[in-house]
Design a protein around this motif. Structure first.
Motif, PDB file in Angstrom:
ATOM      1  N   ARG A 270      37.988  82.595  18.235  1.00  0.00           N
ATOM      2  CA  ARG A 270      37.346  82.357  19.468  1.00  0.00           C
ATOM      3  C   ARG A 270      36.784  80.958  19.450  1.00  0.00           C
ATOM      4  O   ARG A 270      36.366  80.215  18.669  1.00  0.00           O
ATOM      5  CB  ARG A 270      36.053  83.476  19.482  1.00  0.00           C
ATOM      6  CG  ARG A 270      36.503  84.714  19.170  1.00  0.00           C
ATOM      7  CD  ARG A 270      36.856  85.249  20.773  1.00  0.00           C
ATOM      8  NE  ARG A 270      37.353  86.759  20.829  1.00  0.00           N
ATOM      9  CZ  ARG A 270      38.778  86.846  20.691  1.00  0.00           C
ATOM     10  NH1 ARG A 270      39.508  85.822  20.631  1.00  0.00           N
ATOM     11  NH2 ARG A 270      39.217  87.903  20.701  1.00  0.00           N
ATOM     12  N   THR A 273      30.439  78.351  20.617  1.00  0.00           N
ATOM     13  CA  THR A 273      29.462  77.511  21.125  1.00  0.00           C
ATOM     14  C   THR A 273      28.287  76.990  20.200  1.00  0.00           C
ATOM     15  O   THR A 273      27.792  78.008  19.144  1.00  0.00           O
ATOM     16  CB  THR A 273      29.100  78.341  22.391  1.00  0.00           C
ATOM     17  OG1 THR A 273      28.123  79.524  21.931  1.00  0.00           O
ATOM     18  CG2 THR A 273      30.064  78.572  23.470  1.00  0.00           C
ATOM     19  N   ARG A 311      31.215  85.925  20.315  1.00  0.00           N
ATOM     20  CA  ARG A 311      32.535  86.635  20.739  1.00  0.00           C
ATOM     21  C   ARG A 311      32.068  87.195  22.063  1.00  0.00           C
ATOM     22  O   ARG A 311      31.312  88.042  22.238  1.00  0.00           O
ATOM     23  CB  ARG A 311      32.867  87.411  19.459  1.00  0.00           C
ATOM     24  CG  ARG A 311      33.321  86.689  18.258  1.00  0.00           C
ATOM     25  CD  ARG A 311      33.665  87.543  17.483  1.00  0.00           C
ATOM     26  NE  ARG A 311      34.165  87.128  16.160  1.00  0.00           N
ATOM     27  CZ  ARG A 311      35.224  86.401  15.714  1.00  0.00           C
ATOM     28  NH1 ARG A 311      36.370  86.473  16.479  1.00  0.00           N
ATOM     29  NH2 ARG A 311      35.230  85.902  14.522  1.00  0.00           N
ATOM     30  N   PRO A 312      33.394  87.195  23.004  1.00  0.00           N
ATOM     31  CA  PRO A 312      33.166  88.148  24.045  1.00  0.00           C
ATOM     32  C   PRO A 312      33.466  89.534  23.650  1.00  0.00           C
ATOM     33  O   PRO A 312      34.054  89.916  22.816  1.00  0.00           O
ATOM     34  CB  PRO A 312      34.195  87.710  25.209  1.00  0.00           C
ATOM     35  CG  PRO A 312      35.167  86.891  24.362  1.00  0.00           C
ATOM     36  CD  PRO A 312      34.459  86.556  23.020  1.00  0.00           C
ATOM     37  N   GLU A 316      37.597  91.046  27.142  1.00  0.00           N
ATOM     38  CA  GLU A 316      37.221  90.192  28.195  1.00  0.00           C
ATOM     39  C   GLU A 316      37.733  88.901  27.556  1.00  0.00           C
ATOM     40  O   GLU A 316      37.511  88.721  26.151  1.00  0.00           O
ATOM     41  CB  GLU A 316      35.816  90.304  28.355  1.00  0.00           C
ATOM     42  CG  GLU A 316      35.218  91.536  29.073  1.00  0.00           C
ATOM     43  CD  GLU A 316      33.773  91.457  29.451  1.00  0.00           C
ATOM     44  OE1 GLU A 316      33.230  90.350  29.031  1.00  0.00           O
ATOM     45  OE2 GLU A 316      33.412  92.499  29.869  1.00  0.00           O
ATOM     46  N   GLN A 318      37.442  84.474  27.884  1.00  0.00           N
ATOM     47  CA  GLN A 318      36.713  83.270  28.577  1.00  0.00           C
ATOM     48  C   GLN A 318      37.781  82.507  29.448  1.00  0.00           C
ATOM     49  O   GLN A 318      38.953  82.357  28.832  1.00  0.00           O
ATOM     50  CB  GLN A 318      36.049  82.474  27.568  1.00  0.00           C
ATOM     51  CG  GLN A 318      35.379  81.214  28.249  1.00  0.00           C
ATOM     52  CD  GLN A 318      34.835  80.439  27.317  1.00  0.00           C
ATOM     53  OE1 GLN A 318      34.882  80.743  26.037  1.00  0.00           O
ATOM     54  NE2 GLN A 318      34.286  79.522  27.799  1.00  0.00           N
ATOM     55  N   SER A 319      37.429  82.380  30.859  1.00  0.00           N
ATOM     56  CA  SER A 319      38.540  81.481  31.401  1.00  0.00           C
ATOM     57  C   SER A 319      38.152  80.198  31.546  1.00  0.00           C
ATOM     58  O   SER A 319      37.161  79.656  31.211  1.00  0.00           O
ATOM     59  CB  SER A 319      38.235  81.770  33.147  1.00  0.00           C
ATOM     60  OG  SER A 319      38.548  83.379  33.316  1.00  0.00           O
ATOM     61  N   ASN A 376      44.180  84.603  33.668  1.00  0.00           N
ATOM     62  CA  ASN A 376      44.315  84.348  32.097  1.00  0.00           C
ATOM     63  C   ASN A 376      45.759  84.766  31.843  1.00  0.00           C
ATOM     64  O   ASN A 376      46.227  84.242  30.885  1.00  0.00           O
ATOM     65  CB  ASN A 376      43.323  85.277  31.443  1.00  0.00           C
ATOM     66  CG  ASN A 376      42.002  84.630  31.447  1.00  0.00           C
ATOM     67  OD1 ASN A 376      41.741  83.660  31.771  1.00  0.00           O
ATOM     68  ND2 ASN A 376      40.868  85.590  31.357  1.00  0.00           N
ATOM     69  N   ALA A 411      41.436  84.764  21.739  1.00  0.00           N
ATOM     70  CA  ALA A 411      40.767  84.037  22.880  1.00  0.00           C
ATOM     71  C   ALA A 411      41.614  82.809  23.437  1.00  0.00           C
ATOM     72  O   ALA A 411      42.563  82.667  22.494  1.00  0.00           O
ATOM     73  CB  ALA A 411      39.468  83.285  22.283  1.00  0.00           C
TER      74      ALA A 411
END
Length: 442
Positions: A270, A273, A311-312, A316, A318-319, A376, A411
């Motif tokens: 992933r 952040t 982590r989403p 899902e 992340q774009s 995606n 991801a």
């Protein structure tokens, strides 16, 4: 028998060699030739344009034929009719004498009748008890019977041309309607394409349609219209395939198939952040963490070195901005509309093209679109294309990534970052792809 008869015109009308040739040609009737006079007259009407006669002249010919006593014109019987001007005018719908003479001359000039003038220019018949009609002076119908085969062939050709012209006009009308409505639908549905240019080309072709339409001048116009219509339909079908690939997961019938995936491990970490720069997102995990954990885990270290990996939720992704995707995967742009990708719609259109090129089944791509989202899924296809020879089975790889996405184990970030680093460092993506494999296996 009129076959040996040659007559010169009465009065001041001169005799011309052309008149003699027409008489001889008109009297050359093969033995046993017969035609129904009214069927032959219909053929003359059909071939009027080729015979260069007017509709009023046809009225006069109709009247002349009505004076022939039998329905069958035969080469074995006399073919001269001898009505007076008064009688002929009545059967010609009351045509004036001067008009009648003019159209009789047109029929003679067209080679459909010939004159057989008497010594005094009058029309009459001399009969005998033995043979009936001994001699007749008036208008001979022999040229009409002599040219029966020619006239019938001409009539059939003109009828076929007329039918073909009518068919061309009908097809042209349908193509005009189709193109106008397809362009309107494409504009209203915001389908990608230079519709202003297409519309301009369409109207320029319509301006080439002449008022006097013929087979020769309509055929190229119809061909150009059919070419434009085919191009528009292809664009709309491509758009429809893209829309089908973008349907929601609830509208997609899942086809779960076991496919052999790439021999390399394609597990993607992933994006993380925190205070750590994005370029370090693929660093080795800190001790005590698992790459398959479903929930977020906080790692505490010391000071600025600490970071929080988020982590989403499962399913899902992340774009990322389109510019980032194109920077990492420039090869996809060659397959966009017009050789460029300027929007997500263009990227999805290109993804449908390369899906077929890479032998990825529609069901695999639809499943990926339903789980990852259409943008995606198109991004993943761009990455697969960019990796080139690194992937043995694109379809199996895509299905594996779809399953990992459902479990929250995939991801896009590391995949894109690995491609960007490989591009910046000049690493070829068609060989063993060591850096990509290193990023994917973490």
């Amino acid at each position: 028998m009129e076959s040996d008869y040659v007559t010169t015109p009465f009065g001041r009308r001169p005799m011309l060699l052309a008149m003699l040739l027409k008489q001889r040609r008109g009297e050359a009737i093969a033995a046993g030739t017969t035609r129904n006079k009214w069927k032959l007259f219909r053929s003359v009407c059909e071939a009027r344009a080729g015979l260069d006669i007017t509709d009023r002249a046809l009225t006069v010919l109709d009247a002349l034929l009505s004076f022939y006593p039998e329905d069958e014109l035969s080469s074995d019987k006399p073919l001269v009719v001898f009505p007076s001007n008064a009688q002929l005018s009545l059967r010609a719908r009351g045509m004036a004498a001067a008009t009648l003479r003019r159209h009789l001359a047109l029929l003679v000039e067209a080679g459909l009748i010939s004159r057989k003038d008497s010594p005094n220019g009058k029309r009459y018949v001399r009969r005998s008890r033995e043979v009936g009609i001994d001699e007749a002076y008036g208008f001979s119908l022999a040229p009409l019977l002599a040219r029966a085969g020619e006239i019938e062939t001409m009539a059939a050709r003109i009828a076929a041309d007329r039918q073909m012209l009518r068919s061309l006009k009908e097809r042209l009308t349908i193509r005009r309607r189709d193109i106008a409505k397809l362009i309107s639908a494409a504009v209203e549905e915001a389908v990608a394409g230079d519709w202003e240019r297409v519309s301009s080309m369409f109207h320029s072709i319509l301006q080439r349609i002449p008022r006097a339409a013929t087979i020769e001048n309509l055929t190229p116009v119809l061909k150009d219209l059919e070419t434009i219509r085919t191009d528009i339909v292809n664009l709309l079908e491509l758009h429809e395939k893209t829309q089908m690939a973008s349907t929601s997961e609830s509208q997609i019938e899942r086809h779960i198939q076991n496919s052999q995936t790439e021999s390399l491990s394609e597990s993607e970490p992933r994006l993380e952040t925190g205070t750590t720069p994005a370029g370090q997102a693929d660093r080795d995990q800190q001790p005590g963490t698992s790459p398959h954990d479903d929930g977020p885990k906080a790692q505490t270290g010391g000071g600025e070195g600490s970071r929080l990996a988020v982590r989403p939720r499962a399913g899902e992704l992340q774009s990322f901005p389109l510019a980032t995707v194109l920077q990492a995967c420039p090869d996809i742009m060659d397959y966009g509309p017009g050789g460029k990708v300027g929007s997500w719609r263009d990227l999805m259109t290109a993804a449908v093209v390369i899906r077929s090129m890479l032998a990825v089944s529609p069901s695999a791509y639809e499943a990926a679109s339903g789980v990852m989202g259409p943008e995606n899924a198109a991004t993943v296809m761009a990455c697969i294309l960019q990796r080139g020879g690194c992937i043995n089975s694109a379809g199996g790889y895509l299905r594996d990534l779809t399953r990992r996405t459902e479990r929250g184990e995939f991801a896009l970030g590391p995949m894109l970052m690995a491609l960007l680093r490989a591009k910046s460092s000049g690493v070829s993506l068609t060989g063993t792809c060591p850096r990509l494999h290193h990023a994917a296996s973490r």
